[in-house]
Enzyme design. Sequence first.
Site, PDB file in Angstrom:
ATOM      1  N   GLU A  88       0.819  -1.210   0.000  1.00  0.00           N
ATOM      2  CA  GLU A  88       0.000   0.000   0.000  1.00  0.00           C
ATOM      3  C   GLU A  88       0.855   1.263   0.000  1.00  0.00           C
ATOM      4  O   GLU A  88       0.461   2.294  -0.567  1.00  0.00           O
ATOM      5  CB  GLU A  88      -0.963  -0.009   1.192  1.00  0.00           C
ATOM      6  CG  GLU A  88      -2.000  -1.119   1.151  1.00  0.00           C
ATOM      7  CD  GLU A  88      -2.828  -1.121  -0.128  1.00  0.00           C
ATOM      8  OE1 GLU A  88      -3.049  -0.042  -0.709  1.00  0.00           O
ATOM      9  OE2 GLU A  88      -3.244  -2.216  -0.559  1.00  0.00           O
ATOM     10  N   HIS A 105       1.557   2.274  -3.488  1.00  0.00           N
ATOM     11  CA  HIS A 105       0.492   3.125  -4.030  1.00  0.00           C
ATOM     12  C   HIS A 105       0.656   4.559  -3.532  1.00  0.00           C
ATOM     13  O   HIS A 105       0.477   5.525  -4.285  1.00  0.00           O
ATOM     14  CB  HIS A 105      -0.874   2.610  -3.582  1.00  0.00           C
ATOM     15  CG  HIS A 105      -1.365   1.408  -4.316  1.00  0.00           C
ATOM     16  ND1 HIS A 105      -1.468   1.340  -5.683  1.00  0.00           N
ATOM     17  CD2 HIS A 105      -1.814   0.210  -3.847  1.00  0.00           C
ATOM     18  CE1 HIS A 105      -1.963   0.163  -6.037  1.00  0.00           C
ATOM     19  NE2 HIS A 105      -2.179  -0.544  -4.938  1.00  0.00           N
TER      20      HIS A 105
END
Length: 687
Positions: free
Chosen positions: A475, A478
């Site tokens: 994550e 991202h």
Amino acid sequence: MTDAPAFNPLLAPSPLPYGVPDYAAIEPAHYLPAFEAAFAAHRAEVEAIASRDEEPTFENTLLALEEAGGQLERVILAFYTVSSADATPEIQAIDEQLAPLMAAHTDAIQLDGRLYARIRALHERLDDLDLDAESRRLVERHFREMTHAGAALDDSAKSRLTALNRRLSELTTQFEKNLLADTNELAVAFDDVTELDGLTEGELSAAAEAARERGLEGKWLVTLTLFSGHPYLAQLTSRASRERIMAASRARASRGDAHDNSAVLLEIVRLRAERAELLGYASHAAYITADQTAGTPEAVQSLLRQLAVPAARNAQAEKAALQRLIDATEPEPYPLEAHDWAFWTEKVRSAEYDIDAAALRPWFEAERVLQDGVFRAANLLYGLTFRERADIPAYHPDTRTFEIFNEDGSALGLYVLDLYTRDTKRGGAWMNSIVKQSALRGTQPVVVNNLNVPKPAAGSPTLLTLDQVTTLFHEFGHALHGLFATVTYPHFAATAVHRDFVEFPSQVNEMWILWPEVLAEYAVHHETGEPLPTDVVERLRATETFNQGFATSEYLAAAWLDQAWHSLSRAEADAVTDVDAFEAAALADIGLDEPAVPPRYSSTYFAHVFSGGYSAGYYSYIWAEVLDADTVEWFRENGGLTRANGDRFRQRLLGVGGAKDPLEAYRDFRGRDAEITPLLTRRGLTA
């Protein structure tokens, strides 16, 4: 809607740094009035553009369009951050009311024939406009997206399209609401702690705390994850407990009650197929992939079938090995079932590689993983530094905010971490933006990472599994994409790239988990301070293809279900009435109908495709992994974790946002197209 409060903090400039919404001042009653005002302001801005008498120019059409809607974007990002991470009943009610309004507003702009005519005129004389590369791509993308959305349809077709979009927005919101409610309702309560034998003290503490918060004093509550199964299945010695958790997980939103998603998803499938037909496509999958790097559903399905054969073969070999172990060690052997796989896999891992995955958790204390793992890798690769800002509150007390600085000391943006699970948070893990970077608007990025780690009782450390460590690195990949994208136009900001490319940066960031300079700093025993032993590290690396038959098969099964549902024509979709039967036939078609290896998501809880943005796009993970595995090879060939490599990756890939064709950006970075061999090797899918 509702009467607007006298002062609405969503409609005023935020007093906080970086324009972070002042959540302390925002109440649920502020959201709908703020949307109403922002919708009206945006419509007026677009009307002024569409109704111009002057010849369309880049400045009076595209630039003006990019300058419009700033207020609405701020309200959208503020609300949808909360609706996914802290969806109280009040927020859910607003979300339901808002869904059709958002769809109608989007259609009013995307289907405006006057605006489309102006953009089409610019597109037709694009070579005469003397634009820089980003501005030229802006014309191309607006024209492509409006055409794809249906702007060229006649008025009758547009009217039907608007009705379809409105209804679909209602259904996808209902799907998510049903799933959240049933996930909470099906959390598994245990009366006796011995039923949870195998869990660590921290995990038992989290289960007791979860029970206490539900008013179940003296019990232990295991909340469910988004995917099929649960991390605890690898540790629980009680087969009955494992079976209860797996059964609850697989039953979600399919029990014939008010939270059943079967009828909801069938209507979604039918309406998406009708919409695709209206727009001139054979199926929803054809419609979606037409504007992705894949191009066609046939290209996607070819890759999935190519991978499914060796994945299923490997899964069967793994199953046979697990069954042999059960037969050899259990006093009363039993046939391996889905709820047994993770438990016996850990037995095999321990026997063959001398690794006990659960026993590794003391080396993965969350704060150390964050600071000395995730942040340190970003420092070594990109020169970033991080400073926690307790003076910049986010939307929930569990969140933490960090200011990020470039190597030269300049401020890059803010990173918000929301680590822990709660009943108001949807399942899974994700990144989203609260503020997007844009030179045109003078904004800097603010990004959020959400995970769903069980929260231990106060005073107990948060110890992560290796899977959770992987999720945090993923994550954050991202987040880096959203932080680094440096563009002029809001249209290209943050992670605004093709869906089947968006997972690429996040998957690349996982490579640093076992990288020596990073692992040595964060994998330290939280009590003794001892580093993770070198021999354990080597055995971890040796297990990288271990259980990949299962892991690849469960993922491919879900990706295939997504393609199967969304490859239906309108007539075919109308004929489907039984969700279970359709799933069974689809899985048999690709040879992934092994009951011991269920799909990572079954249809009624497949939030990615029925309430998220991955419809006909769940293949994106494996599609992007081709690029990811090839990129990992490049880093290894070029010295690994160096500032020079980081700068190249940042400038040529992460930094371009959506302002450049992603495959062109990849070729610019890599010097060629990606090759599939590294992916096949990584997943053990070579012959």
